[in-house]
Design a protein around this motif. Sequence first.
Motif, mmCIF file in Angstrom:
data_model
loop_
_atom_site.group_PDB
_atom_site.id
_atom_site.type_symbol
_atom_site.label_atom_id
_atom_site.label_comp_id
_atom_site.label_asym_id
_atom_site.label_seq_id
_atom_site.Cartn_x
_atom_site.Cartn_y
_atom_site.Cartn_z
ATOM 1 N N TYR A 36 -10.522 2.703 -10.687
ATOM 2 C CA TYR A 36 -10.559 1.439 -11.431
ATOM 3 C C TYR A 36 -9.194 0.821 -11.698
ATOM 4 O O TYR A 36 -8.972 -0.352 -11.399
ATOM 5 C CB TYR A 36 -11.320 1.602 -12.744
ATOM 6 C CG TYR A 36 -12.709 2.163 -12.597
ATOM 7 C CD1 TYR A 36 -13.561 1.688 -11.607
ATOM 8 C CD2 TYR A 36 -13.177 3.154 -13.430
ATOM 9 C CE1 TYR A 36 -14.837 2.210 -11.457
ATOM 10 C CE2 TYR A 36 -14.451 3.675 -13.300
ATOM 11 C CZ TYR A 36 -15.271 3.200 -12.305
ATOM 12 O OH TYR A 36 -16.530 3.704 -12.167
ATOM 13 N N GLY A 37 -8.276 1.567 -12.268
ATOM 14 C CA GLY A 37 -6.954 1.024 -12.578
ATOM 15 C C GLY A 37 -6.193 0.574 -11.343
ATOM 16 O O GLY A 37 -5.735 -0.569 -11.267
ATOM 17 N N PRO A 38 -6.043 1.461 -10.349
ATOM 18 C CA PRO A 38 -5.334 1.052 -9.133
ATOM 19 C C PRO A 38 -6.017 -0.114 -8.403
ATOM 20 O O PRO A 38 -5.341 -1.017 -7.922
ATOM 21 C CB PRO A 38 -5.349 2.314 -8.268
ATOM 22 C CG PRO A 38 -5.461 3.429 -9.242
ATOM 23 C CD PRO A 38 -6.325 2.897 -10.346
ATOM 24 N N LEU A 39 -7.336 -0.101 -8.335
ATOM 25 C CA LEU A 39 -8.065 -1.187 -7.671
ATOM 26 C C LEU A 39 -7.814 -2.518 -8.379
ATOM 27 O O LEU A 39 -7.537 -3.534 -7.741
ATOM 28 C CB LEU A 39 -9.562 -0.876 -7.649
ATOM 29 C CG LEU A 39 -10.462 -1.894 -6.958
ATOM 30 C CD1 LEU A 39 -10.131 -1.974 -5.478
ATOM 31 C CD2 LEU A 39 -11.923 -1.524 -7.146
ATOM 32 N N ALA A 40 -7.860 -2.515 -9.689
ATOM 33 C CA ALA A 40 -7.636 -3.735 -10.457
ATOM 34 C C ALA A 40 -6.198 -4.248 -10.301
ATOM 35 O O ALA A 40 -5.961 -5.454 -10.366
ATOM 36 C CB ALA A 40 -7.932 -3.494 -11.933
ATOM 37 N N ASN A 41 -5.257 -3.342 -10.058
ATOM 38 C CA ASN A 41 -3.856 -3.740 -9.883
ATOM 39 C C ASN A 41 -3.480 -3.970 -8.422
ATOM 40 O O ASN A 41 -2.331 -4.291 -8.128
ATOM 41 C CB ASN A 41 -2.930 -2.674 -10.487
ATOM 42 C CG ASN A 41 -2.977 -2.692 -11.992
ATOM 43 O OD1 ASN A 41 -3.069 -3.734 -12.610
ATOM 44 N ND2 ASN A 41 -2.922 -1.519 -12.595
ATOM 45 N N GLY A 42 -4.416 -3.794 -7.502
ATOM 46 C CA GLY A 42 -4.142 -4.008 -6.081
ATOM 47 C C GLY A 42 -3.286 -2.916 -5.458
ATOM 48 O O GLY A 42 -2.569 -3.154 -4.492
ATOM 49 N N ALA A 43 -3.368 -1.718 -6.000
ATOM 50 C CA ALA A 43 -2.524 -0.612 -5.543
ATOM 51 C C ALA A 43 -3.071 0.048 -4.280
ATOM 52 O O ALA A 43 -4.276 0.051 -4.041
ATOM 53 C CB ALA A 43 -2.402 0.438 -6.644
ATOM 54 N N THR A 44 -2.172 0.629 -3.512
ATOM 55 C CA THR A 44 -2.533 1.521 -2.420
ATOM 56 C C THR A 44 -2.605 2.918 -3.017
ATOM 57 O O THR A 44 -1.646 3.375 -3.635
ATOM 58 C CB THR A 44 -1.471 1.493 -1.308
ATOM 59 O OG1 THR A 44 -1.398 0.173 -0.785
ATOM 60 C CG2 THR A 44 -1.813 2.466 -0.201
ATOM 61 N N THR A 45 -3.743 3.584 -2.862
ATOM 62 C CA THR A 45 -3.899 4.911 -3.451
ATOM 63 C C THR A 45 -4.053 5.977 -2.376
ATOM 64 O O THR A 45 -4.548 5.700 -1.286
ATOM 65 C CB THR A 45 -5.117 4.986 -4.392
ATOM 66 O OG1 THR A 45 -6.298 4.709 -3.637
ATOM 67 C CG2 THR A 45 -5.007 4.009 -5.519
ATOM 68 N N VAL A 46 -3.632 7.170 -2.694
ATOM 69 C CA VAL A 46 -3.810 8.330 -1.834
ATOM 70 C C VAL A 46 -4.650 9.316 -2.615
ATOM 71 O O VAL A 46 -4.291 9.703 -3.723
ATOM 72 C CB VAL A 46 -2.452 8.969 -1.462
ATOM 73 C CG1 VAL A 46 -2.659 10.238 -0.646
ATOM 74 C CG2 VAL A 46 -1.583 7.981 -0.712
#
Length: 68
Positions: A36-46
């Motif tokens: 949720y947090g990374p998606l809302a901030n447009g982050a690339t996640t691993v």
Amino acid sequence: MYAALTHKLIFDYHPGDVYFCAADIGWITGHSYIVYGPLANGATTVMFESTRSTPTRGATGASRTTSG
């Protein structure tokens, strides 16, 4: 909204950063700070799906080193 704000402030996220989180996706910190947090901030996640000792004890650290 709260997950996005805390992801940005607590993890010091900046646009363009690659974000890694080893939390369990089934716990509140997992889905909040892997999805949720990374998606809302447009982050690339691993994401690393396994236990910390499978296939080897160093696998979690090796995945961070090779991906970012």
